[in-house]
Design an enzyme around this catalytic site. Structure first.
Site, PDB file in Angstrom:
ATOM      1  N   ARG A 186       1.650  14.283   6.912  1.00  0.00           N
ATOM      2  CA  ARG A 186       2.522  14.661   8.028  1.00  0.00           C
ATOM      3  C   ARG A 186       3.982  14.869   7.606  1.00  0.00           C
ATOM      4  O   ARG A 186       4.778  15.404   8.369  1.00  0.00           O
ATOM      5  CB  ARG A 186       2.430  13.590   9.135  1.00  0.00           C
ATOM      6  CG  ARG A 186       1.114  13.640   9.894  1.00  0.00           C
ATOM      7  CD  ARG A 186       0.877  12.391  10.737  1.00  0.00           C
ATOM      8  NE  ARG A 186       0.374  11.261   9.951  1.00  0.00           N
ATOM      9  CZ  ARG A 186       0.116  10.059  10.437  1.00  0.00           C
ATOM     10  NH1 ARG A 186       0.329   9.815  11.723  1.00  0.00           N
ATOM     11  NH2 ARG A 186      -0.340   9.097   9.666  1.00  0.00           N
ATOM     12  N   LEU A 212       0.835  -1.202   0.000  1.00  0.00           N
ATOM     13  CA  LEU A 212       0.000   0.000   0.000  1.00  0.00           C
ATOM     14  C   LEU A 212       0.870   1.251   0.000  1.00  0.00           C
ATOM     15  O   LEU A 212       1.648   1.476   0.923  1.00  0.00           O
ATOM     16  CB  LEU A 212      -0.935   0.015   1.208  1.00  0.00           C
ATOM     17  CG  LEU A 212      -1.799  -1.233   1.412  1.00  0.00           C
ATOM     18  CD1 LEU A 212      -2.866  -0.962   2.464  1.00  0.00           C
ATOM     19  CD2 LEU A 212      -2.451  -1.689   0.111  1.00  0.00           C
TER      20      LEU A 212
HETATM   21  C1  UD1 Z   1      -1.957   2.137   9.784  1.00  0.00           C
HETATM   22  C2  UD1 Z   1      -2.867   1.136  10.469  1.00  0.00           C
HETATM   23  C3  UD1 Z   1      -2.495   1.047  11.944  1.00  0.00           C
HETATM   24  C4  UD1 Z   1      -1.040   0.637  12.072  1.00  0.00           C
HETATM   25  C5  UD1 Z   1      -0.140   1.584  11.270  1.00  0.00           C
HETATM   26  C6  UD1 Z   1       1.252   1.000  11.204  1.00  0.00           C
HETATM   27  C7  UD1 Z   1      -5.044   1.094   9.324  1.00  0.00           C
HETATM   28  C8  UD1 Z   1      -6.449   1.549   9.339  1.00  0.00           C
HETATM   29  N1  UD1 Z   1      -4.265   1.516  10.312  1.00  0.00           N
HETATM   30  O1  UD1 Z   1      -2.219   3.412  10.343  1.00  0.00           O
HETATM   31  O2  UD1 Z   1      -3.312   0.089  12.609  1.00  0.00           O
HETATM   32  O3  UD1 Z   1      -0.658   0.621  13.436  1.00  0.00           O
HETATM   33  O4  UD1 Z   1      -0.606   1.742   9.924  1.00  0.00           O
HETATM   34  O5  UD1 Z   1       2.160   1.869  10.590  1.00  0.00           O
HETATM   35  O6  UD1 Z   1      -4.666   0.346   8.425  1.00  0.00           O
HETATM   36  N2  UD1 Z   1      -2.656   3.908   2.132  1.00  0.00           N
HETATM   37  C9  UD1 Z   1      -3.177   3.712   0.879  1.00  0.00           C
HETATM   38  N3  UD1 Z   1      -4.438   4.098   0.613  1.00  0.00           N
HETATM   39  C10 UD1 Z   1      -5.235   4.664   1.545  1.00  0.00           C
HETATM   40  C11 UD1 Z   1      -4.709   4.871   2.840  1.00  0.00           C
HETATM   41  C12 UD1 Z   1      -3.421   4.467   3.109  1.00  0.00           C
HETATM   42  O7  UD1 Z   1      -2.486   3.189  -0.009  1.00  0.00           O
HETATM   43  O8  UD1 Z   1      -6.375   4.986   1.216  1.00  0.00           O
HETATM   44  C13 UD1 Z   1      -1.261   3.484   2.414  1.00  0.00           C
HETATM   45  C14 UD1 Z   1      -0.368   4.647   2.761  1.00  0.00           C
HETATM   46  O9  UD1 Z   1       0.272   5.167   1.609  1.00  0.00           O
HETATM   47  C15 UD1 Z   1       0.656   4.014   3.720  1.00  0.00           C
HETATM   48  C16 UD1 Z   1      -0.114   2.870   4.348  1.00  0.00           C
HETATM   49  O10 UD1 Z   1      -1.244   2.634   3.523  1.00  0.00           O
HETATM   50  O11 UD1 Z   1       1.769   3.497   3.049  1.00  0.00           O
HETATM   51  C17 UD1 Z   1      -0.567   3.183   5.776  1.00  0.00           C
HETATM   52  O12 UD1 Z   1      -1.389   4.333   5.754  1.00  0.00           O
HETATM   53  P1  UD1 Z   1      -1.343   5.423   6.907  1.00  0.00           P
HETATM   54  O13 UD1 Z   1      -2.327   6.472   6.581  1.00  0.00           O
HETATM   55  O14 UD1 Z   1       0.049   5.830   7.181  1.00  0.00           O
HETATM   56  O15 UD1 Z   1      -1.915   4.558   8.139  1.00  0.00           O
HETATM   57  P2  UD1 Z   1      -1.689   4.815   9.692  1.00  0.00           P
HETATM   58  O16 UD1 Z   1      -2.591   5.881  10.143  1.00  0.00           O
HETATM   59  O17 UD1 Z   1      -0.260   4.971   9.964  1.00  0.00           O
HETATM   60 CA    CA Z   2       1.592   4.967   8.707  1.00  0.00          CA
END
Ligand code: UD1
Ligand code: CA
Length: 454
Positions: A15, A8
């Site tokens: 941030r 992903l």
């Molecule tokens: C997420 C997890 C959290 C975990 C943490 C670990 C979820 C809901 N939460 O939170 O439980 O502890 O990661 O680091 O999964 N991304 C997409 N598409 C989207 C949203 C996100 O591709 O629509 C990708 C982002 O680019 C990123 C990753 O998913 O690489 C994680 O997304 P991020 O928004 O950083 O999640 P956290 O809030 O950190």
């Molecule tokens: Ca994250």
């Protein structure tokens, strides 16, 4: 079962406060997401699917050298939605490994033992977790009566849940058939109105599938990068791993805290690296070299026994036992032979320098072809630019160029020639001859005494 990875990487990474998508920020010279892609390629034979979205064109072009498939998530509606987007590239009866593009420090061995745990416990879903001193921002792992029941995101957690230290790393193994079946069961009924992938834990539990968490000891492997502070922390961790590996392989690093070696750099044994050295890109350093202190080398080949002190070398080659520096600047396109001396305040650009040539001080060699056993005196300038074009200067073998000589290119000095100090060379110097082009000196006797009297 075969492992198929989904990575992903669609989020913007607000941030980071950056124009650049988060997953393209680099540690140890490589984009965050590329670290994750390399990991997944080491784990399974199947091409990974990378979910991109925010600035997808930029991300795709930056990763064009990698063999991956893409799924484009135009709107970032959450990690659950991101996985859903990639479902048409997933087949039944696979094991899906989900990785987040912003979690680049995880080691191969750790993923392999995770897979082993998943297989041996005959699971349908497993989450890699860790206990962290400060769980802020992470999803919390909820266990009831020893059973892993669900993940609660920071923003949705109550006070007692927030106090839990075991958190979600963002790495999962899931039975693909069940994933395909239940991906649409995820809703966005939460504080952030996002589709949380983490909701699958509760859904799978309700269905009675086998779910368990795999808690790993070294939480630093699972550091998720959301801001520049975490970026620097990750850089530091990776730097130490790289340096340790090199030391184990026989490289002496005087001060690993102050030595910066990017992921793809190769260094031979018995080479000594002094503090303040930065080795970047596809640099290859041979055996028994001495590099540093305070030296930066980028995309260059440094052959056995070379010594590079307090200097910069970019996109060039430095031959065996050649000495460079202190304070030399080797710019792109330079090919320096064996046993050459490039001394202090010498700049070399897009030039070839033959074996045993000495360029000891304060010289500019731009667009030059210098033969073997040549001596360039102090202050020689290759005048390569006429205001419109860059022109080449050729100095043939065994020639001697005196101090403070200007060579107005295009021009050549043939073999075994001498150019007297202070000469401006504007036409070819034939072999075996002396070129001298400067005003004859005149002495006016008593001039100072007469001036003083006035
Ligand atoms: C997420 C997890 C959290 C975990 C943490 C670990 C979820 C809901 N939460 O939170 O439980 O502890 O990661 O680091 O999964 N991304 C997409 N598409 C989207 C949203 C996100 O591709 O629509 C990708 C982002 O680019 C990123 C990753 O998913 O690489 C994680 O997304 P991020 O928004 O950083 O999640 P956290 O809030 O950190
Ligand atoms: Ca994250």
């Amino acid at each position: 079962m075969e492992i198929k990875s989904i990575i992903l990487a669609a989020g913007q990474g607000t941030r980071m406060k950056s124009e650049k998508p988060k997953v393209l920020h680099k540690i140890a010279g490589i984009p965050l997401v590329e670290h994750v892609i390399r990991l997944s390629s080491a784990i399974g034979k199947q091409k990974p699917v990378v979910v991109i979205g925010h600035q997808s064109i930029v991300v795709e072009s930056e990763l064009s050298h990698l063999d991956v498939d893409y799924a484009v998530q135009n709107e970032q509606l959450g990690t659950g939605h991101a996985v859903k987007i990639s479902m048409d590239q997933i087949q039944e009866n696979q094991t899906v490994l989900i990785l987040y593009g912003d979690t680049p420090l995880i080691k191969n061995e750790t993923i392999e033992s995770f897979i082993e745990f998943y297989n041996e416990s005959d699971l349908d879903l497993s989450v890699m977790t860790m206990e962290v001193p400060n769980p802020k921002g992470y999803g919390r792992i909820i266990r009831e009566n020893d059973k892993f029941t669900k993940i609660v995101e920071e923003k949705d957690a109550n006070d007692s849940e927030r106090k839990l230290n075991e958190v979600n790393s963002g790495i999962y193994l899931i039975n693909s058939s069940l994933l395909i079946k239940h991906i649409d069961d995820i809703n966005n009924d939460n504080k952030q109105n996002e589709f949380y992938l983490t909701d699958l834990v509760e859904i799978f539990n309700q269905e009675g599938y086998n779910v368990d968490a795999y808690c790993i000891e070294d939480y630093t492997e699972l550091l998720g990068i959301n801001n520049r502070v975490q970026l620097a922390q990750a850089e530091k961790i990776l730097r130490h791993r790289i340096n340790e590996k090199l030391m184990i392989e026989g490289v002496t690093i005087i001060d690993p805290d102050n030595t910066y070696v990017e992921s793809d750099v190769i260094i031979g044994s018995d080479t000594i690296i002094y503090p303040g050295t930065i080795l970047k890109g596809k640099t290859v350093v041979g055996n028994k070299c001495e590099i540093g202190p305070r030296t930066m080398i980028e995309n260059s080949i440094i052959e056995q026994g070379a010594v590079i002190k307090e200097s910069q070398v970019m996109d060039s080659k430095v031959g065996q036992s050649t000495k460079v520096g202190p304070y030399a600047y080797i710019r792109p396109g330079s090919n320096i032979g064996n046993e050459v001396k490039i001394g202090d305040f010498v700049e070399v650009k897009n030039s070839n320098i033959g074996d045993n040539t000495k360029i000891s001080h304060l010289t500019y060699v731009g667009d030059g072809d210098v033969g073997k056993n040549v001596n360039l005196g102090c202050g020689v300038v290759f005048v390569n630019y006429d205001g419109v074009n860059k022109n080449r200067t050729t100095i043939h073998d065994n020639s001697f160029i005196g101090c403070n000589v200007n060579l107005i290119a295009p021009v050549s000095v043939k073999a075994n020639a001498y150019v007297a100090a202070g000469t401006t060379v504007t036409k070819e110097v034939p072999a075996e001859s002396l070129a001298i082009g400067r005003e004859k000196q005149r002495n006016i006797e008593g001039w100072v005494t007469r001036k003083r009297k006035k």
